[in-house]
Design a protein around this motif. Sequence first.
Motif, short mmCIF file in Angstrom:
data_model
loop_
_atom_site.label_atom_id
_atom_site.label_comp_id
_atom_site.label_asym_id
_atom_site.label_seq_id
_atom_site.Cartn_x
_atom_site.Cartn_y
_atom_site.Cartn_z
N HIS A 9 11.33 19.38 -33.43
CA HIS A 9 11.83 20.49 -34.25
C HIS A 9 10.76 21.02 -35.19
CE1 HIS A 9 13.96 22.63 -37.45
NE2 HIS A 9 14.94 22.80 -36.59
N THR A 11 8.97 20.22 -39.35
CA THR A 11 9.47 20.05 -40.70
C THR A 11 8.39 20.38 -41.72
OG1 THR A 11 10.33 18.42 -42.29
CG2 THR A 11 8.86 17.59 -40.58
N ARG A 135 22.82 18.17 -38.73
CA ARG A 135 21.91 19.24 -39.16
C ARG A 135 22.67 20.57 -39.27
NH1 ARG A 135 16.40 20.37 -39.02
NH2 ARG A 135 15.95 18.31 -38.17
N SER A 137 24.73 23.94 -36.88
CA SER A 137 24.39 25.04 -35.97
C SER A 137 25.60 25.95 -35.87
CB SER A 137 24.04 24.50 -34.58
OG SER A 137 23.94 25.54 -33.64
N TYR A 166 28.01 19.24 -42.42
CA TYR A 166 26.75 19.78 -41.91
C TYR A 166 25.84 20.23 -43.05
CZ TYR A 166 29.62 19.88 -37.71
OH TYR A 166 30.44 19.53 -36.68
N LEU A 195 20.30 12.37 -37.99
CA LEU A 195 18.99 13.01 -37.92
C LEU A 195 18.00 12.02 -37.34
CD1 LEU A 195 19.03 14.43 -41.57
CD2 LEU A 195 19.51 15.74 -39.49
N LEU A 201 15.84 17.52 -45.27
CA LEU A 201 17.29 17.40 -45.11
C LEU A 201 17.76 15.98 -45.42
CD1 LEU A 201 17.87 19.52 -41.88
CD2 LEU A 201 18.20 20.21 -44.25
#
Length: 244
Positions: A9, A11, A135, A137, A166, A195, A201
Amino acid sequence: MKAILYVGHGTRSKKGAEEAKAFLQRVINQVDDAPIQEISFLELTPPFIDQAFKRCVERGATEITVVPLFLLAAGHIKKDIPEALLKSQENYPAIQVEMKDPFGVQDEILDAVEELVLSVVEDISPEDSVLIVGRGSSDPSIHKAFAEIADGLGRRIGTDKVSVCYLAAASPNFEEGLETVSQRTTGKVIVIPYLLFSGLLLSEVIQNVRARQRSGETIYCTGPLTEHRAIEKLFIKQILKDEK
């Protein structure tokens, strides 16, 4: 020549980026199916997908298997990564490209999460409450996936008091979920950040939990999922699936 292009992803967290790169390097050291293997990230952390794709080609790749280091299939898997790959595919049309699936909801992951919970809280009772933090979505499939995750963890841990919240793009948000669970529980609160790595986060989750601990609340928090080596083994297993 075969190549594997790993896609994380990304970060803003230096610690999180280092964890992801170290994880992927351990994977590379154990995967000998492809002579070319490159690490990339969707955003925030270089090298990015187009850079690593080009590197694969420069090293002689004729076919590239894209392996996303993502837990669930949402917008990044269905839209963002394919779009990021599109320009590279246009630049190198002779290269065959295949994309693997993300982890999805698997028993091995839920078993690992159960062990992470038990490493933090040894005595779990039916009165305890669990809060799974995703996370987030806007993809509706995420809610279905987390419903399966909540059900599976509840059965493993031995409580039906399992909620989901979330960190972005979906509701309830983390603050709402944490406050609701804290008010309703008659036992301990166990927070599970769903995660893979450390990052901003996860730091947000940990800070909130610690603040409640200082105020006297009986609340616990697990670390990222990759603290359990089962995640690494499962990732390698998925890479090698259908490759032999």
